[in-house]
Design a protein around this motif. Sequence first.
Motif, PDB file in Angstrom:
ATOM      1  N   SER A   1       0.863  -1.176   0.000  1.00 17.62           N
ATOM      2  CA  SER A   1       0.000   0.000   0.000  1.00 17.62           C
ATOM      3  C   SER A   1       0.899   1.225   0.000  1.00 17.62           C
ATOM      4  N   LEU A   2       0.713   2.099  -0.970  1.00 15.42           N
ATOM      5  CA  LEU A   2       1.550   3.291  -1.107  1.00 15.42           C
ATOM      6  C   LEU A   2       0.637   4.501  -1.211  1.00 15.42           C
ATOM      7  N   SER A   3       0.607   5.321  -0.167  1.00 14.20           N
ATOM      8  CA  SER A   3      -0.362   6.418  -0.153  1.00 14.20           C
ATOM      9  C   SER A   3       0.063   7.511   0.806  1.00 14.20           C
ATOM     10  N   GLY A   4      -0.533   8.689   0.613  1.00  9.57           N
ATOM     11  CA  GLY A   4      -0.229   9.842   1.451  1.00  9.57           C
ATOM     12  C   GLY A   4      -1.465  10.393   2.114  1.00  9.57           C
ATOM     13  N   ARG A   5      -1.922  11.574   1.650  1.00 10.89           N
ATOM     14  CA  ARG A   5      -3.068  12.218   2.293  1.00 10.89           C
ATOM     15  C   ARG A   5      -4.335  11.377   2.132  1.00 10.89           C
ATOM     16  N   SER A   6      -4.505  10.770   0.989  1.00 13.71           N
ATOM     17  CA  SER A   6      -5.602   9.834   0.784  1.00 13.71           C
ATOM     18  C   SER A   6      -5.044   8.439   0.997  1.00 13.71           C
ATOM     19  N   ALA A   7      -5.388   7.827   2.116  1.00 18.32           N
ATOM     20  CA  ALA A   7      -4.748   6.576   2.507  1.00 18.32           C
ATOM     21  C   ALA A   7      -5.780   5.620   3.090  1.00 18.32           C
ATOM     22  N   PRO A   8      -5.456   4.324   3.126  1.00 22.39           N
ATOM     23  CA  PRO A   8      -6.312   3.383   3.853  1.00 22.39           C
ATOM     24  C   PRO A   8      -6.442   3.822   5.304  1.00 22.39           C
ATOM     25  N   LYS A   9      -7.498   3.381   5.931  1.00 24.09           N
ATOM     26  CA  LYS A   9      -7.773   3.773   7.315  1.00 24.09           C
ATOM     27  C   LYS A   9      -7.542   2.593   8.264  1.00 24.09           C
ATOM     28  N   ASP A  10      -7.634   2.885   9.558  1.00 22.74           N
ATOM     29  CA  ASP A  10      -7.445   1.836  10.569  1.00 22.74           C
ATOM     30  C   ASP A  10      -8.317   0.616  10.290  1.00 22.74           C
ATOM     31  N   TRP A  11      -9.569   0.842   9.918  1.00 22.49           N
ATOM     32  CA  TRP A  11     -10.509  -0.269   9.720  1.00 22.49           C
ATOM     33  C   TRP A  11     -10.194  -1.080   8.472  1.00 22.49           C
ATOM     34  N   ASP A  12      -9.407  -0.542   7.559  1.00 19.80           N
ATOM     35  CA  ASP A  12      -8.986  -1.314   6.390  1.00 19.80           C
ATOM     36  C   ASP A  12      -7.889  -2.308   6.751  1.00 19.80           C
ATOM     37  N   MET A  13      -7.026  -1.934   7.676  1.00 23.01           N
ATOM     38  CA  MET A  13      -5.803  -2.686   7.918  1.00 23.01           C
ATOM     39  C   MET A  13      -5.793  -3.545   9.178  1.00 23.01           C
ATOM     40  N   ALA A  14      -6.512  -3.148  10.237  1.00 22.20           N
ATOM     41  CA  ALA A  14      -6.332  -3.784  11.547  1.00 22.20           C
ATOM     42  C   ALA A  14      -6.645  -5.276  11.541  1.00 22.20           C
ATOM     43  N   ALA A  15      -7.796  -5.664  10.998  1.00 26.58           N
ATOM     44  CA  ALA A  15      -8.158  -7.086  11.015  1.00 26.58           C
ATOM     45  C   ALA A  15      -7.266  -7.919  10.106  1.00 26.58           C
ATOM     46  N   PRO A  16      -7.024  -7.492   8.848  1.00 26.27           N
ATOM     47  CA  PRO A  16      -6.098  -8.276   8.030  1.00 26.27           C
ATOM     48  C   PRO A  16      -4.713  -8.401   8.659  1.00 26.27           C
ATOM     49  N   GLU A  17      -4.225  -7.311   9.284  1.00 27.88           N
ATOM     50  CA  GLU A  17      -2.917  -7.411   9.933  1.00 27.88           C
ATOM     51  C   GLU A  17      -2.945  -8.433  11.056  1.00 27.88           C
ATOM     52  N   ALA A  18      -3.998  -8.413  11.883  1.00 28.51           N
ATOM     53  CA  ALA A  18      -4.064  -9.335  13.016  1.00 28.51           C
ATOM     54  C   ALA A  18      -4.014 -10.789  12.550  1.00 28.51           C
TER      55      ALA A  18
ATOM     56  N   GLY B   1      -5.142   8.922  16.839  1.00 29.21           N
ATOM     57  CA  GLY B   1      -5.656  10.256  16.578  1.00 29.21           C
ATOM     58  C   GLY B   1      -5.645  10.592  15.097  1.00 29.21           C
ATOM     59  N   ASP B   2      -5.021   9.746  14.304  1.00 22.66           N
ATOM     60  CA  ASP B   2      -5.006   9.868  12.844  1.00 22.66           C
ATOM     61  C   ASP B   2      -5.317   8.485  12.289  1.00 22.66           C
ATOM     62  N   VAL B   3      -6.499   8.308  11.708  1.00 24.49           N
ATOM     63  CA  VAL B   3      -6.921   6.980  11.257  1.00 24.49           C
ATOM     64  C   VAL B   3      -6.268   6.573   9.946  1.00 24.49           C
ATOM     65  N   ARG B   4      -5.545   7.482   9.299  1.00 20.04           N
ATOM     66  CA  ARG B   4      -4.904   7.138   8.027  1.00 20.04           C
ATOM     67  C   ARG B   4      -3.699   6.223   8.254  1.00 20.04           C
ATOM     68  N   GLN B   5      -3.610   5.204   7.434  1.00 18.84           N
ATOM     69  CA  GLN B   5      -2.434   4.333   7.443  1.00 18.84           C
ATOM     70  C   GLN B   5      -1.617   4.674   6.194  1.00 18.84           C
ATOM     71  N   ALA B   6      -0.905   5.816   6.278  1.00 14.75           N
ATOM     72  CA  ALA B   6      -0.177   6.352   5.131  1.00 14.75           C
ATOM     73  C   ALA B   6       1.255   5.839   5.096  1.00 14.75           C
ATOM     74  N   GLY B   7       1.893   5.997   3.940  1.00 20.38           N
ATOM     75  CA  GLY B   7       3.270   5.600   3.763  1.00 20.38           C
ATOM     76  C   GLY B   7       3.388   4.417   2.829  1.00 20.38           C
ATOM     77  N   CYS B   8       4.521   3.759   2.886  1.00 19.96           N
ATOM     78  CA  CYS B   8       4.755   2.543   2.107  1.00 19.96           C
ATOM     79  C   CYS B   8       4.609   1.362   3.056  1.00 19.96           C
ATOM     80  N   LEU B   9       3.483   0.680   2.967  1.00 21.63           N
ATOM     81  CA  LEU B   9       3.167  -0.438   3.853  1.00 21.63           C
ATOM     82  C   LEU B   9       3.317  -1.746   3.094  1.00 21.63           C
ATOM     83  N   ILE B  10       3.901  -2.727   3.741  1.00 28.26           N
ATOM     84  CA  ILE B  10       4.130  -4.029   3.111  1.00 28.26           C
ATOM     85  C   ILE B  10       3.584  -5.126   4.009  1.00 28.26           C
ATOM     86  N   ALA B  11       2.720  -5.957   3.457  1.00 25.24           N
ATOM     87  CA  ALA B  11       2.234  -7.167   4.124  1.00 25.24           C
ATOM     88  C   ALA B  11       2.833  -8.359   3.395  1.00 25.24           C
TER      89      ALA B  11
END
Length: 304
Positions: A229-246, A268-278
């Motif tokens: 996932s590669l994103s900045g201001r428009s990014a996946p949110k906590d609810w997109d990533m938390a369960a798949p990560e777990a 305090g910031d629900v965006r999961q921005a940056g270069c994320l690798i699963a």
Amino acid sequence: MPSSALLPAGVSMDGLLAELRRLSWGAADILRAYARGDQPPHGFPKALRVEDGGDGPVSAADLAVNRWLLDGLSSAFPDADWTLLSEETAKEQLTEGVPLEAEWLWILDPLDGTKDFLQGTGEYAVHLALVKGQRPVLGVVLLPEADELWIGVVGEAAWCEDRTGQRSPVRFSQRSDLSDLILVASRSHRDERLEALISALQLGGSRAVGSVGCKVATILRGETDLYISLSGRSAPKDWDMAAPEAVLLAAGGRFTHANLKELTYNTGDVRQAGCLIASHGKAHAALGECAARAMASIDPGFPV
């Protein structure tokens, strides 16, 4: 069996998993009904067409599953010391820059993969994650059209169940060389930077899949090996990533920033921005190093 030691006082693991199964398969029935234009179960109204003054099947399905999950968890565990947060309630619950005052937090996404739901690809999911502090301890990823319920208890185990309760194990691939790894990527959230990064990694191949939950499931089945996932201001949110990560962590995989920093939730910031690798974990450090180095050239200053 997984231990109850990592749950709030008074909540047993067996009791929680039983309720999560009931809620998940109920959510599957609701979503499949809306996807097909049928009468939904559990008393939810049939979707009105947008042209008739309704919000359409996506909004109706989102709201119905949201209510089903929130009411179900609240009634099953009325005294549990946790807070419930969903994508649908976030605007009312959250103040930008201020984490919720909750040691234990459910982060729910009643419908991840809206475009795929609408387009009929079947690649949509339901996410339920229990977070303690800022890290996930338990996750559920439901794939309604595949009849797959992925459950992960971090530090314990991860597995897949069907509607009968029959379990199947995680089957990570044995691919470990970067040149052999198969990427699972988004159909719709791709730009020139991501294409350049994928090219720089020189992987063995790729496939496009919808919801983040569906993407991670392909890693768990051994069909693919990593997701970026590669994103900045428009990014996946906590609810997109938390369960798949777990679920991925519970299976022994990894889900981090390219610099190997952990994802954190309820910050305090629900965006999961940056270069994320699963990934399945076999080449995760090498992937992170290569991705960080590539991004330094592709987009200097981009926070990986």
